[in-house]
Design an enzyme around this catalytic site. Structure first.
Site, PDB file in Angstrom:
ATOM      1  N   THR A   1       0.852  -1.196   0.000  1.00  0.00           N
ATOM      2  CA  THR A   1       0.000   0.000   0.000  1.00  0.00           C
ATOM      3  C   THR A   1       0.880   1.234   0.000  1.00  0.00           C
ATOM      4  O   THR A   1       1.868   1.294   0.747  1.00  0.00           O
ATOM      5  CB  THR A   1      -0.929   0.057   1.231  1.00  0.00           C
ATOM      6  OG1 THR A   1      -1.337   1.423   1.463  1.00  0.00           O
ATOM      7  CG2 THR A   1      -0.253  -0.420   2.507  1.00  0.00           C
TER       8      THR A   1
ATOM      9  N   ASP B   1       0.551   1.951   5.718  1.00  0.00           N
ATOM     10  CA  ASP B   1      -0.191   1.892   6.986  1.00  0.00           C
ATOM     11  C   ASP B   1      -0.382   0.474   7.524  1.00  0.00           C
ATOM     12  O   ASP B   1      -1.288   0.224   8.312  1.00  0.00           O
ATOM     13  CB  ASP B   1      -1.549   2.601   6.851  1.00  0.00           C
ATOM     14  CG  ASP B   1      -2.454   1.930   5.830  1.00  0.00           C
ATOM     15  OD1 ASP B   1      -1.987   1.020   5.123  1.00  0.00           O
ATOM     16  OD2 ASP B   1      -3.628   2.316   5.737  1.00  0.00           O
TER      17      ASP B   1
ATOM     18  N   ASP C   1       0.183   3.949   1.231  1.00  0.00           N
ATOM     19  CA  ASP C   1       0.014   4.680   2.498  1.00  0.00           C
ATOM     20  C   ASP C   1       1.016   4.240   3.561  1.00  0.00           C
ATOM     21  O   ASP C   1       1.223   4.958   4.535  1.00  0.00           O
ATOM     22  CB  ASP C   1      -1.402   4.476   3.050  1.00  0.00           C
ATOM     23  CG  ASP C   1      -2.448   5.281   2.301  1.00  0.00           C
ATOM     24  OD1 ASP C   1      -2.071   5.950   1.323  1.00  0.00           O
ATOM     25  OD2 ASP C   1      -3.621   5.237   2.688  1.00  0.00           O
TER      26      ASP C   1
HETATM   27  O1  F6P Z   1      -4.336   3.133  -1.241  1.00  0.00           O
HETATM   28  C1  F6P Z   1      -4.660   3.966  -0.193  1.00  0.00           C
HETATM   29  C2  F6P Z   1      -5.218   5.233  -0.712  1.00  0.00           C
HETATM   30  O2  F6P Z   1      -4.310   5.667  -1.630  1.00  0.00           O
HETATM   31  C3  F6P Z   1      -5.550   6.340   0.258  1.00  0.00           C
HETATM   32  O3  F6P Z   1      -4.487   7.180   0.596  1.00  0.00           O
HETATM   33  C4  F6P Z   1      -6.635   7.076  -0.466  1.00  0.00           C
HETATM   34  O4  F6P Z   1      -7.445   7.818   0.376  1.00  0.00           O
HETATM   35  C5  F6P Z   1      -7.377   5.976  -1.098  1.00  0.00           C
HETATM   36  O5  F6P Z   1      -6.437   4.980  -1.362  1.00  0.00           O
HETATM   37  C6  F6P Z   1      -8.147   6.331  -2.301  1.00  0.00           C
HETATM   38  O6  F6P Z   1      -8.453   5.165  -2.991  1.00  0.00           O
HETATM   39  P1  F6P Z   1      -9.674   4.891  -3.942  1.00  0.00           P
HETATM   40  O7  F6P Z   1     -10.191   6.201  -4.413  1.00  0.00           O
HETATM   41  O8  F6P Z   1      -9.084   4.050  -5.024  1.00  0.00           O
HETATM   42  O9  F6P Z   1     -10.666   4.128  -3.140  1.00  0.00           O
END
Ligand code: F6P
Length: 319
Positions: free
Chosen positions: A125, A129, A127
């Protein structure tokens, strides 16, 4: 033993393909048959399963995205979702599943493990996280994408003597903001882990201006608030023209860096080796420069430690 399956789930991350390649090639190397479930956990319900061989993963180590596609499967979060998924997996003769994804994917894997499926989870990921692992696949690439963008924004910020506010991804985790802010030389970094006061942000920028700084960069994680609002608030207090840029999905795509390819290759290989020696219901983690495995329940109890030392360094260096 039934078949081993692999899937990618949640937000995509550069290096997922390299991880898939490593999983499939390690299975092939050990003469174990492997199949891929498309569209994350949703593919279990939709029976989107296909056999994978060494050629299925040829020419993908350098590609962003995921050839198995991904999805955020809400059914897995319903009361009976995991049990239904486990029953379907048994029906497909799959009793072991390798999942590649972030925090939500790990929770899905834990739910499946409680329903009798053997799982191994690999963190991927942007993030970063997944708290049990210092690094998740994709984070390094996203970080490099962000600092390249910040560098470009810095050029125009300097020409116009402006403040430029840059929003990077990260809902609950400020790692991308922290490290891209440090590496991008930002004047201020806002992260969800730390409260901030816009007046303090403005005061630091004004102090810099008094010392001769002609422009300023503020990097913030999306979890800290709305880009437009933060931009307007800073402009109102400083009276300096301020512009906002949301880096958005550019951070999720692109060719994985060498670091992410190596991380993904090692983690993917390790996931299959863990399955083969029966070390299931575990997560693959990269901690303190080492690859280790950790029981999934324990992995999900780890709490993310925001590196305040790095934050202090960034704040100190942008004085
Ligand atoms: O992969 C995590 C992330 O990038 C977050 O930081 C972000 O808020 C989210 O995904 C947005 O993802 P999607 O619009 O694809 O659901």
């Amino acid at each position: 033993m039934g078949r081993i399956a692999v899937l990618t789930s949640g937000g995509d991350a550069p290096g997922m393909n390299a991880a898939l390649r490593a999983v499939v090639r390690t299975a092939v190397f050990n003469d174990v048959s492997i199949c891929g479930i498309e569209h994350g956990y949703r593919g279990i319900f939709d029976n989107q399963i296909r056999a994978l061989d060494r050629y299925s993963v040829a020419d993908i180590i350098h590609k962003g995205g995921t050839i198995l596609y991904t999805d955020r499967c809400l059914v897995m979060e319903t009361e009976n979702g995991p049990q239904n998924a486990a029953e379907l997996l048994h029906k497909y003769d799959i009793d072991c599943l390798i999942v590649i994804g972030g925090d939500g994917t790990f929770h899905g894997a834990q739910a499946l493990a409680r329903c009798g499926i053997k799982v191994v989870a690999v963190p991927a990921t942007i993030d970063n996280d997944v708290s049990c692992s210092d690094r998740a696949i994709g984070f390094d690439t996203a970080l490099n994408t962000a600092i390249e963008a910040i560098g470009r924004i810095r050029d125009t910020s300097s020409s116009h003597n402006r403040i430029n506010v840059v929003q990077v991804m990260g809902r609950d985790c400020g790692d991308l903001a922290l490290y891209s802010g440090l590496a991008g030389g930002a004047e201020y970094i806002l992260v969800p882990e730390m409260p901030y006061d816009i007046n303090e942000v403005a005061a630091k920028i004004m102090k810099g201006k008094e010392k001769g700084k002609m422009h300023s960069i503020v990097v913030f994680a999306e979890g800290c608030g709305d880009a437009k609002e933060i931009c307007t608030a800073i402009q109102n207090v400083t009276d300096i023209e301020t512009r906002a840029t949301i880096l958005g999905y550019t951070q999720r795509g692109g060719a994985p860096t060498a670091f992410d390819r190596i991380l993904a290759s090692r983690m993917g290989e390790m996931a299959v080796e863990m399955v083969l020696r029966g070390e299931v219901n575990h997560a693959v983690c990269y901690r303190g420069g080492e690859y280790i495995s950790m029981p999934l329940d324990e992995a999900l109890e780890c709490t993310h430690e925001f590196d305040t030392k790095v934050y202090e360094t960034a704040m100190k260096l942008s004085v």
